[in-house]
Design a protein around this motif. Structure first.
Motif, PDB file in Angstrom:
ATOM      1  N   HIS A   5       0.821  -1.210   0.000  1.00  0.00           N
ATOM      2  CA  HIS A   5       0.000   0.000   0.000  1.00  0.00           C
ATOM      3  C   HIS A   5       0.862   1.270   0.000  1.00  0.00           C
ATOM      4  N   SER A   6       1.923   1.296   0.820  1.00  0.00           N
ATOM      5  CA  SER A   6       2.759   2.501   0.874  1.00  0.00           C
ATOM      6  C   SER A   6       3.476   2.726  -0.456  1.00  0.00           C
ATOM      7  N   HIS A   7       3.893   1.648  -1.093  1.00  0.00           N
ATOM      8  CA  HIS A   7       4.520   1.775  -2.411  1.00  0.00           C
ATOM      9  C   HIS A   7       3.504   2.297  -3.431  1.00  0.00           C
ATOM     10  N   ALA A   8       2.269   1.812  -3.331  1.00  0.00           N
ATOM     11  CA  ALA A   8       1.219   2.269  -4.244  1.00  0.00           C
ATOM     12  C   ALA A   8       0.955   3.764  -4.058  1.00  0.00           C
ATOM     13  N   GLU A   9       0.965   4.227  -2.816  1.00  0.00           N
ATOM     14  CA  GLU A   9       0.751   5.662  -2.557  1.00  0.00           C
ATOM     15  C   GLU A   9       1.852   6.507  -3.184  1.00  0.00           C
ATOM     16  N   GLU A  10       3.082   6.038  -3.071  1.00  0.00           N
ATOM     17  CA  GLU A  10       4.197   6.793  -3.627  1.00  0.00           C
ATOM     18  C   GLU A  10       4.129   6.838  -5.150  1.00  0.00           C
ATOM     19  N   ILE A  11       3.777   5.722  -5.784  1.00  0.00           N
ATOM     20  CA  ILE A  11       3.645   5.701  -7.245  1.00  0.00           C
ATOM     21  C   ILE A  11       2.490   6.596  -7.681  1.00  0.00           C
ATOM     22  N   HIS A  12       1.383   6.534  -6.950  1.00  0.00           N
ATOM     23  CA  HIS A  12       0.228   7.382  -7.275  1.00  0.00           C
ATOM     24  C   HIS A  12       0.598   8.852  -7.209  1.00  0.00           C
ATOM     25  N   GLU A  13       1.335   9.237  -6.177  1.00  0.00           N
ATOM     26  CA  GLU A  13       1.745  10.632  -6.032  1.00  0.00           C
ATOM     27  C   GLU A  13       2.633  11.058  -7.200  1.00  0.00           C
ATOM     28  N   GLN A  14       3.463  10.133  -7.685  1.00  0.00           N
ATOM     29  CA  GLN A  14       4.375  10.419  -8.790  1.00  0.00           C
ATOM     30  C   GLN A  14       3.628  10.716 -10.085  1.00  0.00           C
ATOM     31  N   PRO A  40       9.698  -9.796  -6.470  1.00  0.00           N
ATOM     32  CA  PRO A  40      10.179  -8.921  -5.381  1.00  0.00           C
ATOM     33  C   PRO A  40       9.582  -7.526  -5.509  1.00  0.00           C
ATOM     34  N   ILE A  41       9.326  -6.879  -4.380  1.00  0.00           N
ATOM     35  CA  ILE A  41       8.610  -5.611  -4.383  1.00  0.00           C
ATOM     36  C   ILE A  41       9.338  -4.546  -5.193  1.00  0.00           C
ATOM     37  N   ASP A  42      10.670  -4.498  -5.111  1.00  0.00           N
ATOM     38  CA  ASP A  42      11.410  -3.478  -5.861  1.00  0.00           C
ATOM     39  C   ASP A  42      11.233  -3.668  -7.366  1.00  0.00           C
ATOM     40  N   GLU A  43      11.279  -4.923  -7.815  1.00  0.00           N
ATOM     41  CA  GLU A  43      11.107  -5.182  -9.245  1.00  0.00           C
ATOM     42  C   GLU A  43       9.657  -4.950  -9.659  1.00  0.00           C
ATOM     43  N   ALA A  44       8.717  -5.308  -8.794  1.00  0.00           N
ATOM     44  CA  ALA A  44       7.308  -5.059  -9.100  1.00  0.00           C
ATOM     45  C   ALA A  44       7.039  -3.570  -9.218  1.00  0.00           C
ATOM     46  N   ARG A  45       7.626  -2.805  -8.315  1.00  0.00           N
ATOM     47  CA  ARG A  45       7.446  -1.350  -8.378  1.00  0.00           C
ATOM     48  C   ARG A  45       8.028  -0.788  -9.663  1.00  0.00           C
TER      49      ARG A  45
END
Length: 308
Positions: A5-14, A40-45
């Motif tokens: 969720h926190s990664h999704a928020e950061e991508i959304h803000e971008q 892995p989360i980094d690669e998924a992001r």
């Protein structure tokens, strides 16, 4: 467990200013990759961010205001919007209908791969010409950086000459090891994803029907230094005197793809070579080679290879 969720928020803000997306939509994409495909989360992001770059349909002028003009040799971070001035060094045949153009561009500081997507409907660029490219996106895989041209990219031919820097290196030694992942392999067929499949799975796209390819990942030992080298399909066919069609036929006859790497090893292991090409991460990507001498003693080769 990664905090999707926190990664999704950061991508959304971008991307919120350029695209009509919600945090929930971003989170769903991330969750599919992380929890369904075990990426892995980094690669998924990185994958999700890259897909939004490709889908972005904002006004190029508004997106380009804050871009930094960069030299190619300074590119060392993925997922950046930048502007570059570069000469088209070489165009390659696209491996997918989704790609309009792919090849190498360069400036005085080095060379880098570029990809232009077919859906972006950009004007074509020509070998030998110099262009100002605005709103290109940097990408990275296994230490190799590239740039992507998307629908927001601006392309302007400029009347100047660029002496493209040569970032190639030359190494020599005995070929003492053919590494795992050599011979007949399968790559992910998704948009310009060249990842090698493991048990039919791509680390980014999950289970896919792979496309066959040839390569050699080897180790050259000069006696004082050890260098890892990669031969792509074209160079492997020349170096090992085998075509992709012949490799597939051998594998089919044996019902085992590993026989191709075994056959190649038998023919080239222990020979002395001088190779040259650009450094990509820890590897030298071979685009020229020269055979220097005779085969080493086979037992000596095995001892050296086991010690790596």
């Amino acid at each position: 467990m990664p905090d999707v969720h926190s990664h999704a928020e950061e991508i959304h803000e971008q991307f919120a200013d350029q695209m009509d997306i919600t945090v929930e939509e971003v989170e769903e994409r991330l969750d599919t990759l992380v929890n369904e495909y075990q990426v892995p989360i980094d690669e998924a992001r990185r994958s999700v961010t890259s897909s939004y770059y490709d889908e972005a349909d904002a006004d190029p002028e508004s997106m380009g205001d804050a871009n930094e003009q960069r030299e190619i040799g300074s590119i060392n971070t993925a997922e950046e919007w930048i502007d570059i001035t570069a000469k088209v060094v070489e165009l390659w045949e696209p491996r997918s209908d989704s790609i309009a153009q792919v090849g190498l561009i360069g400036d005085e500081t080095g060379r880098i791969k570029f990809t232009a997507w077919a859906k972006s409907d950009l004007p074509s660029i020509e070998e030998g010409s110099v262009y100002q490219l605005g709103n290109v996106v940097t990408d990275e895989y296994q230490g190799q950086y590239s740039v992507k041209l998307n629908r927001t990219t601006t392309i302007e031919e400029v009347d100047e000459e660029i002496e493209v820097g040569d970032n190639s290196t030359e190494v020599e030694g005995a070929l003492v090891d053919i590494q795992s992942g050599s011979g007949l392999i399968k790559r992910c067929p998704e948009e310009d994803c060249t990842r090698v499949l493991q048990n039919g799975r791509c680390s980014e796209h999950g289970e896919v029907d792979g496309e066959f390819d040839l390569r050699i990942k080897g180790v050259l030992d000069s006696g004082t230094e050890v260098h890892e080298v990669i031969f792509n399909r074209e160079m492997t066919e020349e170096f090992a005197d085998i075509t992709l069609a012949e490799a597939k036929e051998r594998a089919m006859d044996a019902l085992d793809t590993t026989v191709v790497a075994d056959d190649i090893s038998e023919d080239v292991l222990g020979q002395y070579y001088r190779v040259s090409g650009p450094e990509l991460g820890r590897y030298v990507l071979v685009n020229e080679y020269e055979k220097l001498g005779a085969r080493m003693d086979s037992e000596e080769v095995l001892i050296t290879a086991r010690s790596l």
